[in-house]
Motif scaffolding. Structure first.
Motif, PDB file in Angstrom:
ATOM      1  N   TYR A   6       0.782  -1.137  -0.198  1.00 18.84           N
ATOM      2  CA  TYR A   6      -0.034  -0.104  -0.030  1.00 18.84           C
ATOM      3  C   TYR A   6       0.968   1.367  -0.050  1.00 18.84           C
ATOM      4  O   TYR A   6       1.854   1.286   0.596  1.00 18.84           O
ATOM      5  N   ARG A   7       0.403   2.375  -0.856  1.00 23.64           N
ATOM      6  CA  ARG A   7       1.200   3.718  -0.618  1.00 23.64           C
ATOM      7  C   ARG A   7       0.195   4.578  -0.459  1.00 23.64           C
ATOM      8  O   ARG A   7      -0.986   4.663  -0.787  1.00 23.64           O
ATOM      9  N   ALA A   8       0.406   5.777   0.367  1.00 23.37           N
ATOM     10  CA  ALA A   8      -0.241   6.978   0.257  1.00 23.37           C
ATOM     11  C   ALA A   8      -0.076   7.780  -0.744  1.00 23.37           C
ATOM     12  O   ALA A   8       1.081   7.651  -1.479  1.00 23.37           O
ATOM     13  N   ALA A  26       0.197   3.269   5.484  1.00 23.70           N
ATOM     14  CA  ALA A  26      -0.157   3.879   4.595  1.00 23.70           C
ATOM     15  C   ALA A  26      -1.229   4.927   4.879  1.00 23.70           C
ATOM     16  O   ALA A  26      -1.233   5.957   4.364  1.00 23.70           O
ATOM     17  N   GLU A  27      -2.329   4.460   5.501  1.00 21.60           N
ATOM     18  CA  GLU A  27      -3.388   5.645   5.747  1.00 21.60           C
ATOM     19  C   GLU A  27      -2.726   6.709   6.509  1.00 21.60           C
ATOM     20  O   GLU A  27      -3.135   7.903   6.461  1.00 21.60           O
ATOM     21  N   ASN A  28      -1.842   6.164   7.678  1.00 16.65           N
ATOM     22  CA  ASN A  28      -1.363   7.252   8.503  1.00 16.65           C
ATOM     23  C   ASN A  28      -0.316   8.305   7.712  1.00 16.65           C
ATOM     24  O   ASN A  28      -0.341   9.520   8.039  1.00 16.65           O
ATOM     25  N   ALA A  29       0.302   7.744   6.787  1.00 20.38           N
ATOM     26  CA  ALA A  29       0.970   8.598   5.795  1.00 20.38           C
ATOM     27  C   ALA A  29       0.129   9.529   5.099  1.00 20.38           C
ATOM     28  O   ALA A  29       0.512  10.798   4.822  1.00 20.38           O
ATOM     29  N   ALA A  30      -0.962   8.918   4.521  1.00 21.43           N
ATOM     30  CA  ALA A  30      -1.810   9.833   3.706  1.00 21.43           C
ATOM     31  C   ALA A  30      -2.305  11.130   4.622  1.00 21.43           C
ATOM     32  O   ALA A  30      -2.748  11.953   4.230  1.00 21.43           O
ATOM     33  N   ARG A  31      -2.962  10.771   5.898  1.00 19.82           N
ATOM     34  CA  ARG A  31      -3.170  11.626   6.793  1.00 19.82           C
ATOM     35  C   ARG A  31      -2.145  12.713   7.165  1.00 19.82           C
ATOM     36  O   ARG A  31      -2.559  13.839   7.235  1.00 19.82           O
ATOM     37  N   SER A  41      -5.942  13.343   0.193  1.00 28.81           N
ATOM     38  CA  SER A  41      -5.001  12.085   0.021  1.00 28.81           C
ATOM     39  C   SER A  41      -5.917  10.895  -0.111  1.00 28.81           C
ATOM     40  O   SER A  41      -6.997  10.789   0.681  1.00 28.81           O
ATOM     41  N   HIS A  42      -5.028   9.641  -0.657  1.00 25.63           N
ATOM     42  CA  HIS A  42      -5.958   8.505  -0.462  1.00 25.63           C
ATOM     43  C   HIS A  42      -4.880   7.138  -0.386  1.00 25.63           C
ATOM     44  O   HIS A  42      -3.470   7.876  -0.552  1.00 25.63           O
TER      45      HIS A  42
END
Length: 62
Positions: A6-8, A26-31, A41-42
């Motif tokens: 997964y990637r942001a 990845a969700e934390n990186a997007a956040r 972001s997603h």
């Protein structure tokens, strides 16, 4: 067996994070990117497809 990656990703600017084996990372990186740059972001999967429900908007609570 191939491990899911997964990637942001930010559709507003050219930023994409490094690969993560865990969706939550990845969700934390997007956040973090959404809050820092004020961009929505997603999370994308190993095929480059947006994960349904993964959109993070600036200032959004967890």
């Amino acid at each position: 067996m191939d491990v899911a990656r997964y990637r942001a990703h930010c559709p507003t600017c050219p930023w994409t994070s490094r690969d993560f084996s865990r969706y939550s990372t990845a969700e934390n990186a997007a956040r973090a990117h959404a809050d820092e740059k004020n961009h929505a972001s997603h999370v994308i999967d190993q095929y480059g497809l947006r994960v349904t429900g993964s959109t993070v908007r600036p200032g959004e609570e967890i």
